[in-house]
Design an enzyme around this catalytic site. Sequence first.
Site, PDB file in Angstrom:
ATOM      1  CE  LYS A 114      40.386  43.529 -13.440  1.00 40.03           C
ATOM      2  NZ  LYS A 114      40.966  42.725 -13.635  1.00 40.03           N
ATOM      3  CG  ASP A 117      36.784  44.861 -16.303  1.00 40.54           C
ATOM      4  OD1 ASP A 117      36.946  43.671 -15.515  1.00 40.54           O
ATOM      5  OD2 ASP A 117      38.126  43.653 -16.174  1.00 40.54           O
TER       6      ASP A 117
HETATM    7  P1  ATP Z   1      41.590  43.239 -18.278  1.00 39.00           P
HETATM    8  O1  ATP Z   1      42.360  43.033 -16.931  1.00 39.00           O
HETATM    9  O2  ATP Z   1      40.743  43.893 -17.968  1.00 39.00           O
HETATM   10  O3  ATP Z   1      41.493  41.878 -19.093  1.00 39.00           O
HETATM   11  P2  ATP Z   1      44.383  43.919 -18.773  1.00 39.00           P
HETATM   12  O4  ATP Z   1      44.944  44.821 -17.981  1.00 39.00           O
HETATM   13  O5  ATP Z   1      45.169  42.653 -18.671  1.00 39.00           O
HETATM   14  O6  ATP Z   1      43.033  43.156 -18.854  1.00 39.00           O
HETATM   15  P3  ATP Z   1      44.708  46.019 -20.576  1.00 39.00           P
HETATM   16  O7  ATP Z   1      45.853  46.822 -19.844  1.00 39.00           O
HETATM   17  O8  ATP Z   1      44.040  46.920 -20.782  1.00 39.00           O
HETATM   18  O9  ATP Z   1      44.699  44.501 -20.110  1.00 39.00           O
HETATM   19  O10 ATP Z   1      44.815  46.082 -22.288  1.00 39.00           O
HETATM   20  C1  ATP Z   1      45.028  44.951 -23.176  1.00 39.00           C
HETATM   21  C2  ATP Z   1      45.346  45.318 -24.850  1.00 39.00           C
HETATM   22  O11 ATP Z   1      44.636  46.203 -24.462  1.00 39.00           O
HETATM   23  C3  ATP Z   1      46.540  45.809 -24.265  1.00 39.00           C
HETATM   24  O12 ATP Z   1      47.293  44.563 -25.436  1.00 39.00           O
HETATM   25  C4  ATP Z   1      46.873  47.328 -25.624  1.00 39.00           C
HETATM   26  O13 ATP Z   1      47.015  46.330 -27.174  1.00 39.00           O
HETATM   27  C5  ATP Z   1      45.063  47.224 -25.647  1.00 39.00           C
HETATM   28  N1  ATP Z   1      44.710  48.824 -25.354  1.00 39.00           N
HETATM   29  C6  ATP Z   1      43.998  49.572 -25.621  1.00 39.00           C
HETATM   30  N2  ATP Z   1      43.883  50.338 -25.710  1.00 39.00           N
HETATM   31  C7  ATP Z   1      44.756  50.867 -24.377  1.00 39.00           C
HETATM   32  C8  ATP Z   1      45.142  51.693 -23.029  1.00 39.00           C
HETATM   33  N3  ATP Z   1      44.820  52.433 -23.016  1.00 39.00           N
HETATM   34  N4  ATP Z   1      45.987  50.807 -22.422  1.00 39.00           N
HETATM   35  C9  ATP Z   1      46.346  49.589 -21.778  1.00 39.00           C
HETATM   36  N5  ATP Z   1      46.105  48.783 -23.354  1.00 39.00           N
HETATM   37  C10 ATP Z   1      45.083  49.447 -24.339  1.00 39.00           C
END
Ligand code: ATP
Length: 304
Positions: free
Chosen positions: A16, A143
Site C-alpha cells: 500500500k 493495515d
Molecule cells: P507499516 O507500513 O505497516 O508500518 P512497514 O512496511 O514499515 O510497515 P514491515 O515490512 O511490515 O514494515 O515490517 C516491520 C517489522 O515487522 C520488520 O522490521 C520485521 O522485523 C517485522 N515483521 C514481522 N513479520 C514480518 C513479515 N512477514 N514481513 C516483514 N516484516 C515482518
Amino acid sequence: MLAGVPEPVTVRVPAKINLALQVGQLRPDGYHDLATVFQAVSLYDEVTATPATGISVAVAGEGADTVPSGPENIAYRAAQALAADVDAPGGVALEIAKGIPVAGGMAGGSADAAGTLVACDALWGTNCDRGELTALAARLGSDVPFLLRGGTALGTSRGEILADVLARGTYHWVLALADGGLSTPEVYAAFDRLGSATGPGPDGVLAALRTGRAEDLAEVLVNDLQPAAISLRPSLSRVLDAGADIGALGGVVSGSGPTVALLASSAEHAAGLAAQLAGLGVCRTVRRAYGPVAGARVVDVTAR
Ligand code: ATP
C-alpha cells in the site's frame, strides 16, 4: 496429489501507499487517531500455504534476512489466530516470497498477515466470510484489513475502519526504495517529539481521486509523518528533491517511510522517471508500480 491431502495454496497480496495520512490525537491505548487514504499498488508478496503439522514460516526474497521466521512473524500469528477462531487443527507450512520492501512503510508484514488469512482459510476449507476475516485482520494490525480488501479506501481510527471512496483512473508510481528500513513506532515517537502539526487531511485527495487526473492528485498528496521520517532519515529530502527535478508530478514519503512514492502521468512517464532516478544514485533501488489493484487473492499457480 495424495488422496485427501489438500494442494498448496498461493496467495498474492499487494503493498500500500498512503495518498493522504493525517495523524491526530494520541489515544489512551497508545495509538494515534488517523485519517488516511490507502491505495493498493502492484508490488507483491506471495504467501504459499502447504499442509503440515504445526505452524512454520520460511521467508525468501527482498530483505528476507531481516524478517523473523518464527512466532514473531506476523504471518505465524495470523495462522494461529485463524486456527483458534475457527477451531481448526491449524497445521500449515507458510512460505513467504517478499517483493514488498521490509520496514519500508508499504505494510509488507500486514500484507503477509492478510495473505496468510486467505491462504489458510482456503487450505483448511474453513470458508470464513469477508466480515470474519476482516475482524480477525483488524486484531492482527491496523493495515491488515486494507490489504485483504485492496483498491482505494479511506481508513479511520487506527486505519482499520475502512470506507469506500470514489476513485477513477489508474495511477503510475515510481518507488524509491531505501537502504534499511524505518521502525514505525520510532517514526511516531519522532512525530510526537517534534510536536508535529496535524495537516489538512484526506479531503483534497478524495476530491482529486474523483477526477481521475494524476496532475490533481499530485498537488494534494500529504503525509503528516513525512517530517518525522525525514528527521530520522535526512536523505529522504534528496529523493523528494530529485523527483521534482526530473519532472515527477508529485512525491510523498509512503506511510512511516523510508520508501518515497513519486507520481507519474503515464506508464511511459514512469519508465522514464525510473531510469533517471536510478541513474542519480539517491536511493538503493527503484521500482515501478500502478494502482489501485486488488487485495489478497488466491492465484492459480498451474496457469503460470
Ligand atoms: P507499516 O507500513 O505497516 O508500518 P512497514 O512496511 O514499515 O510497515 P514491515 O515490512 O511490515 O514494515 O515490517 C516491520 C517489522 O515487522 C520488520 O522490521 C520485521 O522485523 C517485522 N515483521 C514481522 N513479520 C514480518 C513479515 N512477514 N514481513 C516483514 N516484516 C515482518
